[in-house]
Design an enzyme around this catalytic site. Structure first.
Site, PDB file in Angstrom:
ATOM      1  N   GLY A  13       0.822  -1.209   0.000  1.00 55.21           N
ATOM      2  CA  GLY A  13       0.000   0.000   0.000  1.00 55.21           C
ATOM      3  C   GLY A  13       0.854   1.256   0.000  1.00 55.21           C
ATOM      4  O   GLY A  13       1.923   1.275   0.600  1.00 55.21           O
ATOM      5  N   GLU A  25       5.229  -5.860   5.613  1.00 54.21           N
ATOM      6  CA  GLU A  25       5.421  -7.271   5.915  1.00 54.21           C
ATOM      7  C   GLU A  25       5.476  -8.169   4.664  1.00 54.21           C
ATOM      8  O   GLU A  25       6.412  -8.967   4.511  1.00 54.21           O
ATOM      9  CB  GLU A  25       4.223  -7.635   6.780  1.00 54.21           C
ATOM     10  CG  GLU A  25       4.225  -8.894   7.487  1.00 54.21           C
ATOM     11  CD  GLU A  25       2.768  -9.252   7.827  1.00 54.21           C
ATOM     12  OE1 GLU A  25       1.913  -8.344   7.903  1.00 54.21           O
ATOM     13  OE2 GLU A  25       2.525 -10.456   7.972  1.00 54.21           O
ATOM     14  N   ASP A  49       0.349   1.259   9.319  1.00 54.48           N
ATOM     15  CA  ASP A  49      -0.190   0.506  10.464  1.00 54.48           C
ATOM     16  C   ASP A  49       0.757   0.516  11.674  1.00 54.48           C
ATOM     17  O   ASP A  49       0.338   0.227  12.780  1.00 54.48           O
ATOM     18  CB  ASP A  49      -0.448  -0.954  10.068  1.00 54.48           C
ATOM     19  CG  ASP A  49      -1.357  -1.075   8.857  1.00 54.48           C
ATOM     20  OD1 ASP A  49      -2.163  -0.157   8.633  1.00 54.48           O
ATOM     21  OD2 ASP A  49      -1.239  -2.077   8.131  1.00 54.48           O
ATOM     22  N   MET A  82      -7.935   2.541   9.697  1.00 52.36           N
ATOM     23  CA  MET A  82      -7.191   1.380   9.214  1.00 52.36           C
ATOM     24  C   MET A  82      -6.271   0.832  10.312  1.00 52.36           C
ATOM     25  O   MET A  82      -6.325   1.255  11.464  1.00 52.36           O
ATOM     26  CB  MET A  82      -6.366   1.768   7.993  1.00 52.36           C
ATOM     27  CG  MET A  82      -7.181   1.897   6.730  1.00 52.36           C
ATOM     28  SD  MET A  82      -6.078   2.243   5.343  1.00 52.36           S
ATOM     29  CE  MET A  82      -7.172   1.917   3.971  1.00 52.36           C
ATOM     30  N   GLN A  92      -6.632   8.210   4.853  1.00 59.54           N
ATOM     31  CA  GLN A  92      -5.545   8.155   5.859  1.00 59.54           C
ATOM     32  C   GLN A  92      -4.170   7.951   5.245  1.00 59.54           C
ATOM     33  O   GLN A  92      -3.163   8.192   5.885  1.00 59.54           O
ATOM     34  CB  GLN A  92      -5.781   6.982   6.823  1.00 59.54           C
ATOM     35  CG  GLN A  92      -6.954   7.158   7.721  1.00 59.54           C
ATOM     36  CD  GLN A  92      -7.478   5.814   8.211  1.00 59.54           C
ATOM     37  OE1 GLN A  92      -7.134   5.389   9.297  1.00 59.54           O
ATOM     38  NE2 GLN A  92      -8.303   5.155   7.423  1.00 59.54           N
ATOM     39  N   ARG A  93      -4.119   7.432   4.046  1.00 59.76           N
ATOM     40  CA  ARG A  93      -2.814   7.167   3.425  1.00 59.76           C
ATOM     41  C   ARG A  93      -2.449   8.228   2.389  1.00 59.76           C
ATOM     42  O   ARG A  93      -1.390   8.138   1.769  1.00 59.76           O
ATOM     43  CB  ARG A  93      -2.835   5.795   2.728  1.00 59.76           C
ATOM     44  CG  ARG A  93      -2.953   4.635   3.655  1.00 59.76           C
ATOM     45  CD  ARG A  93      -2.364   3.367   3.105  1.00 59.76           C
ATOM     46  NE  ARG A  93      -2.489   3.124   1.703  1.00 59.76           N
ATOM     47  CZ  ARG A  93      -3.049   2.025   1.165  1.00 59.76           C
ATOM     48  NH1 ARG A  93      -3.563   1.097   1.946  1.00 59.76           N
ATOM     49  NH2 ARG A  93      -3.068   1.844  -0.134  1.00 59.76           N
TER      50      ARG A  93
HETATM   51  O1  F6P Z   1      -1.293  -1.993   5.440  1.00 67.87           O
HETATM   52  C1  F6P Z   1      -1.757  -0.726   5.131  1.00 67.87           C
HETATM   53  C2  F6P Z   1      -3.234  -0.744   4.858  1.00 67.87           C
HETATM   54  O2  F6P Z   1      -3.677   0.582   4.629  1.00 67.87           O
HETATM   55  C3  F6P Z   1      -4.081  -1.396   5.967  1.00 67.87           C
HETATM   56  O3  F6P Z   1      -4.281  -0.538   7.060  1.00 67.87           O
HETATM   57  C4  F6P Z   1      -5.331  -1.737   5.195  1.00 67.87           C
HETATM   58  O4  F6P Z   1      -6.017  -2.822   5.783  1.00 67.87           O
HETATM   59  C5  F6P Z   1      -4.801  -2.113   3.843  1.00 67.87           C
HETATM   60  O5  F6P Z   1      -3.526  -1.507   3.710  1.00 67.87           O
HETATM   61  C6  F6P Z   1      -5.682  -1.689   2.684  1.00 67.87           C
HETATM   62  O6  F6P Z   1      -5.147  -2.175   1.519  1.00 67.87           O
HETATM   63  P1  F6P Z   1      -5.587  -1.727   0.052  1.00 67.87           P
HETATM   64  O7  F6P Z   1      -5.018  -0.364  -0.195  1.00 67.87           O
HETATM   65  O8  F6P Z   1      -4.994  -2.750  -0.834  1.00 67.87           O
HETATM   66  O9  F6P Z   1      -7.084  -1.699   0.044  1.00 67.87           O
END
Ligand code: F6P
Length: 341
Positions: free
Chosen positions: A10, A103, A127, A169, A273-274
């Site tokens: 992500g 991870e 996370d 998240m 959040q990202r």
């Molecule tokens: O590991 C980071 C994260 O944002 C988690 O908090 C969340 O569960 C996951 O990635 C979401 O993944 P994607 O962007 O593939 O939907």
């Protein structure tokens, strides 16, 4: 040396600052040449490579996302595998790689290093769940975004005398929920590490409401209510076979409303959040990790990851990095729980 960088998994605020730090130090101090793989392991498998010179990384430390693109591609699936990757690296004269990821990425990097490839890792995850590093860049930004969002939710809660449920998240750990919940004065924080009953949640909500407050419940996406066994997942598995989480907030809101009679609304913050600009803390941490990764290449620390211990940058093996999930310890939850209700 010719070094290839990839960002995988992500996206996360601070990735570009790592790239900039590594490329600047690597090219200006160590005399290395840098290239980027597009879209994480996908670019390694497909030999999708772009040059990374000083011009390419100018002014990017403040940009969110990643200029290289990312994906959750598993390098061992489909066309991938050690042979093809080794062949691609040799054909393009790439001596070593810097893999920036969480991870899943580090597990793949470990398998490739065990097969003889030269890889240095940089931990990345909003996370904050990697045991071998005190903090990961992106976490501070995610917490700040979530806190801002909760401050806003509270004004609506106050105006309508509603209970607001905010889902954040964090996958199987509750760090984002714990920090943003404490910062925004939540009346309940529900995290995967603590099985909590709906009765208890209802009690906290009711007690806040009875004091004239509009209750705010912060729930981590990986929270498991005490009458259930698994985290709520309705969107299948990702490329590494892990369940895609999300949706527990929407399930809790009607339960709270039904049991308390208080009008309740849920908001899932999701990928907001990202996104966007990293905080200054994340820019500095990410830049330091990038600088250290370029040094680790010079020192041939293959199979090792740069990490933060206290305020120092250290090196840990991929085994150690993958060994333990950093969960919220009991004492951190207990100190926050004093503030609930
Ligand atoms: O590991 C980071 C994260 O944002 C988690 O908090 C969340 O569960 C996951 O990635 C979401 O993944 P994607 O962007 O593939 O939907």
């Amino acid at each position: 040396m010719r070094i290839g960088i990839l960002t995988s998994g992500g996206d996360c605020p601070g990735l570009n600052a790592v790239i900039r730090g590594a490329v600047l130090k690597g090219t200006q101090i160590h005399g290395h040449e840098y290239v980027g793989f597009r879209d994480g392991w996908r670019g390694v498998v497909d030999a999708d490579i772009v040059p990374l010179g000083r011009k390419d990384i100018q002014g990017i430390a403040k940009q969110g996302g990643t200029i290289l693109g990312t994906s959750r591609t598993n390098p061992f699936e489909g066309r991938g595998g050690v042979e093809r990757i080794t062949e691609n690296l040799e054909r393009h004269g790439i001596d070593a790689m810097i893999a920036i990821g969480g991870e899943g990425t580090l597990a793949a990097a470990k398998r490739l290093t065990d097969a003889g490839l030269k890889i240095v890792g940089v931990p990345k995850t909003v996370d904050n769940d990697l045991g071998a590093t005190d903090y990961t860049f992106g976490f501070d930004t995610a917490v700040q975004i979530a806190t801002d969002a909760m401050d806003r939710l509270r004004t609506t809660g106050d105006s309508h005398s509603r209970c607001m449920v905010a889902e954040v998240m964090g996958r199987h750990v509750g760090w984002i929920a714990l920090h943003s919940g404490m910062a925004s004065g939540a009346h309940a924080i529900l995290i995967p590490e603590q099985k909590t009953s709906i009765d208890q949640v209802v009690e906290w909500v009711q007690s806040a409401y009875d004091r004239g407050r509009a209750p705010l419940v912060v729930v981590a996406e990986g929270f498991v209510p005490d009458h259930e066994n698994d985290a709520h997942s309705e969107r299948g598995l990702d490329a590494f076979g892990r369940p895609r989480l999300g949706g527990i907030g929407e399930r809790l809101a009607p339960l709270i409303e039904e049991r308390t009679g208080i009008e309740t609304r849920a908001t899932t913050l999701g990928h907001i959040q990202r996104g966007g600009t990293p905080t200054s803390y994340d820019r500095v941490l990410a830049t330091r990790l990038g600088l250290a990764a370029s040094d680790a290449v010079v020192d041939q620390r293959w199979g090792r990851m740069v990490a933060l211990r206290g305020t120092d940058i250290v090196h840990v093996s991929f085994e150690e990095a993958l060994d333990s999930l950093k969960t919220v310890p009991q004492n951190r939850y207990d100190e926050a729980a004093i503030l609930f209700g």
